[in-house]
Design an enzyme around this catalytic site. Structure first.
Site: not given
Length: 384
Positions: A229, A267, A294, A341-342, A358
């Protein structure tokens, strides 16, 4: 979708209702550095399968700080990592996400930044971080890591904060690893920073490559892909080096250990927060190394601030990225795992306790937008 285990406010039943088939999770209960046993992995798999879902990606198999520093008991921890990879592979899970960020995982100065429409999101402010670093944490020689005007602005910024706001800033920055609700203390962090005093960017990169030279061949033999990551944020913090922030960083990592099992978690938010990163170029350069995705977006307000943005609105050209993903999957003849993601925290869920970024509704909104974009692009490709 990511699930943090039984302690997560969001249950597997909740996630299944989002229309997903795969779960991204980890053995959060296992101490960092200890081996993941087949029995423990299978228990988690069974729990997830009983809900009608499948554990598709490990996120994450943490790398012990001794490995990053190549000190202390690092040889034992690398041996444990190898055995964990073997055990994961024997259980049929083929993607392992990890990172090589020293001490802290992702860092933000605000976990609940209030937007005009009432939603809340994650934000990084260099001035606020500098105030934390210099005046709250009081890291030795910290002032020398910032421009003179930033130090002055940080001092002025801190003068306007209440004691409660200072405490919140401290808590935001020192939140522990994802999956944990335990914060570092200042004494703990300062002690950890001392351990890295002699480790610069070149040394940390060397340690990462030496680690990969040991574990990537094991992953290759077991049919497992390692997906590193990117750094979040993609620049040094607290005087600590970062070595997975740019296209040049990734090039060095993949050239040093050319096995395809040595791969990337692409990501878009982490890479997109770096002002010089060209995400399309990075995707094209390392498409054969991308094992997990991501998808999130960010807005760089200026040189000092970046924040999470709606998945389809921000500095990341998500339409272009989705087009590239579809073309890559067709070329490689596989379906790459991805997760939204998020997500923004919406007022309807404001009273629930979520891990920062999250919440359920915010991620579900992102998932639906990304799916819609993907299907629209796929339809265009089919028609043309």
């Amino acid at each position: 979708m990511r699930w943090f285990g039984p302690q997560d406010t969001i249950s597997l039943a909740d996630l299944k209702q989002c229309g997903i088939s795969g779960i991204v999770t980890a053995l959060h209960e296992v101490k960092v550095g200890e081996m993941w046993t087949v029995e423990a992995i299978q228990r988690k798999q069974e729990e997830i399968r009983n809900s009608g879902l499948e554990w598709t990606v490990i996120e994450s198999l943490p790398v012990h700080e001794d490995i990053k520093r190549r000190a202390g008991d690092y040889k034992r921890y690398i041996a444990n990592y190898k055995e964990s990879i073997k055990n994961i592979g024997s259980c049929g899970i083929t993607v392992i996400t990890y990172n090589f960020m020293p001490i802290l995982d992702w860092v933000r100065t605000e976990q609940n930044h209030l937007n005009e429409n009432g939603t809340r999101n994650l934000l990084y402010n260099k001035i606020a971080f500098a105030y934390f670093d210099i005046f709250l944490l009081k890291r030795p020689e910290a002032e020398g890591d910032y421009e003179e005007e930033v130090v002055q602005e940080a001092n002025n910024y801190g003068r306007k904060l209440s004691d409660e706001a200072k405490e919140l800033l401290f808590k935001n920055v020192l939140l522990g690893l994802p999956g944990s609700k335990v914060n570092f203390t200042s004494d703990q962090l300062l002690r950890h920073l001392l351990d890295y005093k002699a480790i610069d960017e070149a040394k940390l990169r060397e340690h990462l490559i030496l680690f990969l030279e040991e574990v990537a061949p094991i992953a290759h033999l077991e049919g497992v892909s390692l997906a590193i990551h990117p750094d979040d944020p993609p620049f040094p913090v607290l005087g600590l080096p970062r070595v997975v922030s740019t296209e040049a960083d990734l090039k060095q990592i993949f050239e040093a250990v050319p096995l395809k099992a040595n791969g990337l978690c692409f990501c878009s938010g982490s890479l997109g927060a770096h002002k010089e990163n060209d995400l399309n170029a990075i995707f094209d350069a390392f498409g054969d190394r991308i094992h997990f995705l991501h998808l999130r977006n960010v807005i760089k307000e200026n040189e000092l601030i970046f924040k999470e943005s709606p998945h389809l609105q921000g500095d990341v050209d998500m339409e272009s990225i989705i087009k590239k993903i579809l073309a890559l999957m067709q070329k490689r003849k596989l379906s790459l795992p991805m997760r939204p993601d998020h997500g923004f925290l919406h007022s309807v869920e404001a009273n629930k306790k979520f891990y920062p970024g999250y919440s359920l509704l915010g991620r579900l909104k992102g998932l639906s937008e990304l799916r819609g974009l993907e299907q629209g692009i796929a339809y265009q490709i089919e028609v043309n």
